[in-house]
Design a protein around this motif. Structure first.
Motif, PDB file in Angstrom:
ATOM      1  N   ASN A   1       0.805  -1.223   0.000  1.00  0.00           N
ATOM      2  CA  ASN A   1       0.000   0.000   0.000  1.00  0.00           C
ATOM      3  C   ASN A   1       0.835   1.268   0.000  1.00  0.00           C
ATOM      4  O   ASN A   1       0.502   2.237  -0.693  1.00  0.00           O
ATOM      5  N   TYR A   2       1.916   1.266   0.779  1.00  0.00           N
ATOM      6  CA  TYR A   2       2.754   2.465   0.879  1.00  0.00           C
ATOM      7  C   TYR A   2       4.217   2.057   1.070  1.00  0.00           C
ATOM      8  O   TYR A   2       4.521   0.944   1.517  1.00  0.00           O
TER       9      TYR A   2
ATOM     10  N   VAL B   1       1.705  11.204   1.285  1.00  0.00           N
ATOM     11  CA  VAL B   1       2.750  10.755   0.352  1.00  0.00           C
ATOM     12  C   VAL B   1       3.279  11.958  -0.425  1.00  0.00           C
ATOM     13  O   VAL B   1       2.591  12.955  -0.612  1.00  0.00           O
ATOM     14  N   ASN B   2       4.537  11.855  -0.871  1.00  0.00           N
ATOM     15  CA  ASN B   2       5.124  12.941  -1.663  1.00  0.00           C
ATOM     16  C   ASN B   2       5.769  12.447  -2.960  1.00  0.00           C
ATOM     17  O   ASN B   2       6.455  13.198  -3.637  1.00  0.00           O
ATOM     18  N   ASN B   3       5.543  11.152  -3.299  1.00  0.00           N
ATOM     19  CA  ASN B   3       6.043  10.637  -4.574  1.00  0.00           C
ATOM     20  C   ASN B   3       5.096   9.540  -5.054  1.00  0.00           C
ATOM     21  O   ASN B   3       4.883   8.543  -4.351  1.00  0.00           O
ATOM     22  N   THR B   4       4.551   9.727  -6.243  1.00  0.00           N
ATOM     23  CA  THR B   4       3.638   8.723  -6.821  1.00  0.00           C
ATOM     24  C   THR B   4       4.075   8.347  -8.230  1.00  0.00           C
ATOM     25  O   THR B   4       3.268   7.918  -9.033  1.00  0.00           O
ATOM     26  N   THR B   5       5.372   8.487  -8.518  1.00  0.00           N
ATOM     27  CA  THR B   5       5.848   8.238  -9.886  1.00  0.00           C
ATOM     28  C   THR B   5       7.056   7.323  -9.979  1.00  0.00           C
ATOM     29  O   THR B   5       7.244   6.658 -10.995  1.00  0.00           O
TER      30      THR B   5
ATOM     31  N   ARG C   1       3.220  -2.508  -9.713  1.00  0.00           N
ATOM     32  CA  ARG C   1       2.541  -1.217  -9.612  1.00  0.00           C
ATOM     33  C   ARG C   1       3.497  -0.175  -9.051  1.00  0.00           C
ATOM     34  O   ARG C   1       4.521  -0.517  -8.445  1.00  0.00           O
TER      35      ARG C   1
ATOM     36  N   VAL D   1       4.197   2.239  -6.211  1.00  0.00           N
ATOM     37  CA  VAL D   1       3.784   2.268  -4.811  1.00  0.00           C
ATOM     38  C   VAL D   1       3.861   3.712  -4.300  1.00  0.00           C
ATOM     39  O   VAL D   1       4.927   4.338  -4.365  1.00  0.00           O
ATOM     40  N   PRO D   2       2.750   4.283  -3.816  1.00  0.00           N
ATOM     41  CA  PRO D   2       2.797   5.639  -3.238  1.00  0.00           C
ATOM     42  C   PRO D   2       3.830   5.701  -2.116  1.00  0.00           C
ATOM     43  O   PRO D   2       3.868   4.824  -1.241  1.00  0.00           O
ATOM     44  N   SER D   3       4.649   6.747  -2.150  1.00  0.00           N
ATOM     45  CA  SER D   3       5.826   6.772  -1.286  1.00  0.00           C
ATOM     46  C   SER D   3       5.931   8.051  -0.475  1.00  0.00           C
ATOM     47  O   SER D   3       5.490   9.122  -0.894  1.00  0.00           O
TER      48      SER D   3
ATOM     49  N   HIS E   1       8.350   1.795  -8.670  1.00  0.00           N
ATOM     50  CA  HIS E   1       7.582   0.713  -9.293  1.00  0.00           C
ATOM     51  C   HIS E   1       8.148  -0.612  -8.787  1.00  0.00           C
ATOM     52  O   HIS E   1       9.345  -0.872  -8.899  1.00  0.00           O
TER      53      HIS E   1
END
Length: 363
Positions: free
Chosen positions: A130-131, A317-321, A328, A330-332, A324
């Motif tokens: 999830n995170y 979160v502050n990174n969604t790019t 997927r 992973v929101p980070s 991987h």
């Protein structure tokens, strides 16, 4: 600027933790939810501190915590996580032994409706992560490369007078290792292309230079072999190291070969984690630098994420790019790091952050 960013992150996390305690603490204290915290090993002080800091923060919010260390045995960690699931954990915080070896138990967690947070090591090849909470690991790699540029004075090197280095990687079963390596190479490749920086052995690529589990003894043995094969006549100017445990193994090898003795200079050696023996080595002049990752911050960010998840609020979160895991993105939540040299070690590690005391540094 780095100092200000670091202090800003610290202040934000402290403020956030206080807000979470105020708004959610009573509800969670009443619920007594179980949180499983699975850490990879007790072989380094860093992982012990991580586990204990996460446990302490979660318990301060009223959670029950099952903290387990796997001692670098994959099967042990799987069994520990399975037990946490069976006991009804509401969330799992996992610092993995091998990020690719937990797909089965992550499926079990998903089937049980359990939120999974990957702690510092990204969990791979599963949609059920999830995170991810860590440091900006590609940037860490770039900082490692910048340490080499600074220490070797690469801007002054020429093809007729290049600097010779060797490259070490962290464990190939840790996805972070590739970020460290790739980030460092982004910085160093232009100098390699220009002929002003030479990998004397020609050995490069994570699957060639990786050091399983970051084992210092393995690093020392490899450095012994490199010295005898490539540096009986050629001088060695630097060693790119992604981890203090590796750095200390490299230093032991170099010391055994006469470096740092009778006027033969110690090569420029970097590292990561600002572990106490390496900080002392920096102050003594054996190691040039390390990357400081204040693990108290990653623990605080993890505790805040768990509190938000179980209170039904968004996770900050502050990174969604960038991260991987093979299945997927992973929101980070990514935190900043600070390079530590002899000149700033006391200021950063003692005076500004209180991470160590002068007595611990032997001062």
């Amino acid at each position: 600027m780095k100092k200000m960013r670091f202090l800003g992150v610290l202040s934000s996390l402290i403020l956030a933790a206080g807000m979470f305690f105020t708004s959610c603490g009573q509800q969670q204290a009443d619920s007594g939810y179980l949180i499983g915290v699975a850490m990879p090993t007790r072989s380094t002080a860093r992982w012990i501190s991580d586990g204990e800091n996460v446990q302490r923060g979660l318990e301060a919010l009223g959670f029950n915590v099952d903290l387990q260390f796997a001692d670098d045995v994959i099967e042990t960690q799987i069994a520990q996580i399975e037990n946490m699931i069976m006991r009804g954990a509401r969330a799992l915080v996992i610092g993995s032994v091998d990020g690719s070896a937990l797909t089965g138990v992550l499926q079990q967690a998903a089937d049980a409706g359990i939120t999974v947070i990957a702690f510092d090591r990204l969990l791979m090849n599963s949609p059920h992560v999830n995170y991810y909470v860590s440091f900006d690991n590609f940037r860490v790699g770039m900082q490692m490369g910048e340490i080499m540029v600074k220490g070797l004075e690469l801007e002054n090197a020429t093809p007729d007078n290049p600097r010779f280095i060797e490259v070490f990687g962290l464990s190939p079963d840790d996805n972070n290792s590739f970020f460290f390596y790739d980030g460092a190479m982004v910085v160093l490749q232009p100098f390699i292309d220009a002929g002003t920086l030479v990998i004397g052995s020609g050995q490069r690529g994570m699957h060639v230079v990786g050091t399983l589990r970051g084992d210092g003894a393995l690093a020392q043995a490899r450095m012994d072999n490199l010295l005898s094969a490539f540096y009986t006549e050629q001088e060695l100017h630097g060693v790119l190291s992604p981890y203090d445990g590796i750095s200390l193994g490299v230093i032991s090898s170099l010391r055994g070969a006469g470096f740092g003795i009778d006027g033969r200079p110690m090569p420029i050696i970097g590292g990561q984690d600002a572990q106490l023996p390496s900080v002392r080595a920096i102050l003594d002049g054996d190691q040039f630098a390390t990357i400081f990752k204040d693990t108290r911050l990653i623990a605080d960010a993890t505790v805040s994420a768990v509190a938000a998840i179980l209170d039904g609020r968004p996770v900050a979160v502050n990174n969604t790019t960038d991260y991987h895991n093979g299945v997927r993105i992973v929101p980070s939540i990514l935190l900043d790091t600070i390079p530590i040299f002899q000149y700033n070690a006391v200021r950063i590690l003692v005076e500004e952050t209180g991470y160590y005391t002068l007595a611990q540094l032997g001062l």
